[in-house]
Design an enzyme around this catalytic site. Sequence first.
Site, PDB file in Angstrom:
ATOM      1  N   ASN A  43     -30.980 -13.999  58.842  1.00  0.00           N
ATOM      2  CA  ASN A  43     -32.032 -13.192  58.216  1.00  0.00           C
ATOM      3  C   ASN A  43     -33.147 -14.101  57.688  1.00  0.00           C
ATOM      4  O   ASN A  43     -32.894 -15.213  57.223  1.00  0.00           O
ATOM      5  CB  ASN A  43     -31.484 -12.260  57.134  1.00  0.00           C
ATOM      6  CG  ASN A  43     -30.709 -12.943  56.036  1.00  0.00           C
ATOM      7  OD1 ASN A  43     -30.078 -13.960  56.259  1.00  0.00           O
ATOM      8  ND2 ASN A  43     -30.739 -12.382  54.849  1.00  0.00           N
ATOM      9  N   ILE A  44     -34.362 -13.601  57.815  1.00  0.00           N
ATOM     10  CA  ILE A  44     -35.540 -14.373  57.406  1.00  0.00           C
ATOM     11  C   ILE A  44     -36.400 -13.455  56.529  1.00  0.00           C
ATOM     12  O   ILE A  44     -36.994 -12.490  57.037  1.00  0.00           O
ATOM     13  CB  ILE A  44     -36.330 -14.869  58.637  1.00  0.00           C
ATOM     14  CG1 ILE A  44     -35.417 -15.695  59.561  1.00  0.00           C
ATOM     15  CG2 ILE A  44     -37.549 -15.696  58.195  1.00  0.00           C
ATOM     16  CD1 ILE A  44     -35.992 -15.964  60.942  1.00  0.00           C
ATOM     17  N   GLU A  45     -36.402 -13.744  55.229  1.00  0.00           N
ATOM     18  CA  GLU A  45     -37.132 -12.882  54.285  1.00  0.00           C
ATOM     19  C   GLU A  45     -38.579 -13.331  54.135  1.00  0.00           C
ATOM     20  O   GLU A  45     -38.979 -14.394  54.626  1.00  0.00           O
ATOM     21  CB  GLU A  45     -36.390 -12.890  52.938  1.00  0.00           C
ATOM     22  CG  GLU A  45     -34.996 -12.306  53.079  1.00  0.00           C
ATOM     23  CD  GLU A  45     -34.259 -12.127  51.767  1.00  0.00           C
ATOM     24  OE1 GLU A  45     -34.678 -12.697  50.735  1.00  0.00           O
ATOM     25  OE2 GLU A  45     -33.230 -11.405  51.791  1.00  0.00           O
ATOM     26  N   CYS A  54     -33.792  -8.937  59.794  1.00  0.00           N
ATOM     27  CA  CYS A  54     -32.336  -9.092  59.648  1.00  0.00           C
ATOM     28  C   CYS A  54     -31.795 -10.060  60.698  1.00  0.00           C
ATOM     29  O   CYS A  54     -32.395 -10.263  61.759  1.00  0.00           O
ATOM     30  CB  CYS A  54     -31.635  -7.757  59.843  1.00  0.00           C
ATOM     31  SG  CYS A  54     -32.005  -6.516  58.611  1.00  0.00           S
ATOM     32  N   GLU A  56     -29.309  -9.676  62.710  1.00  0.00           N
ATOM     33  CA  GLU A  56     -28.974  -9.026  63.984  1.00  0.00           C
ATOM     34  C   GLU A  56     -30.188  -8.994  64.911  1.00  0.00           C
ATOM     35  O   GLU A  56     -30.101  -9.307  66.097  1.00  0.00           O
ATOM     36  CB  GLU A  56     -28.505  -7.589  63.756  1.00  0.00           C
ATOM     37  CG  GLU A  56     -27.221  -7.458  62.976  1.00  0.00           C
ATOM     38  CD  GLU A  56     -27.442  -7.354  61.469  1.00  0.00           C
ATOM     39  OE1 GLU A  56     -28.355  -8.024  60.946  1.00  0.00           O
ATOM     40  OE2 GLU A  56     -26.688  -6.610  60.828  1.00  0.00           O
ATOM     41  N   CYS A  87     -28.029  -2.467  59.354  1.00  0.00           N
ATOM     42  CA  CYS A  87     -28.931  -1.402  58.918  1.00  0.00           C
ATOM     43  C   CYS A  87     -29.347  -0.545  60.122  1.00  0.00           C
ATOM     44  O   CYS A  87     -29.145  -0.926  61.279  1.00  0.00           O
ATOM     45  CB  CYS A  87     -30.165  -1.992  58.229  1.00  0.00           C
ATOM     46  SG  CYS A  87     -31.344  -2.741  59.366  1.00  0.00           S
ATOM     47  N   CYS A  90     -31.603  -2.179  62.819  1.00  0.00           N
ATOM     48  CA  CYS A  90     -30.904  -3.100  63.740  1.00  0.00           C
ATOM     49  C   CYS A  90     -30.060  -2.320  64.743  1.00  0.00           C
ATOM     50  O   CYS A  90     -29.974  -2.710  65.917  1.00  0.00           O
ATOM     51  CB  CYS A  90     -30.047  -4.085  62.960  1.00  0.00           C
ATOM     52  SG  CYS A  90     -31.044  -5.304  62.085  1.00  0.00           S
TER      53      CYS A  90
END
Length: 128
Positions: A43-45, A54, A56, A87, A90
Amino acid sequence: MSEYKNLIKAAKEPLKRAYAPYSGFKVGAAVLTKTGRVFAGCNIENASYGLTVCAERAAVFNAVSAGHRNFTAIAVVTSGKSIAFPCGACLQVLSEFAPDIKIILASSAGRKVVTKRLKELLPTPFSL
Ligand code: THU
């Protein structure tokens, strides 16, 4: 659950590189292609929260970018004890390429591994 041991291991690798300074919730994912290749992602915020990607989707986009679109399974590993279900966004992205992909959920500290089918988690995906 030995069948997916290697895929879970592959999902743990990018977990170390997850960029999650806002939620502190790190996730790694790895997709398995029909030809046996594995592509992973984390995941990359973003400071603009809604731009977060996310793990996935990062894994799927990584595979598709490399020319692989046929997937049989995806492993999702969270940091900490509890597993997390993917989620809705995804699940919809997975349905585009693999309508009945196996979804294997695990965590770094917990021992529980849960396996689901995409159709169980998203029985009615959007399609044109
Ligand atoms: N996240 C994932 O990477 N995969 C999931 O299945 C659920 C949520 C990420 C998004 C965000 O960086 C953090 O977890 C908290 O929502």
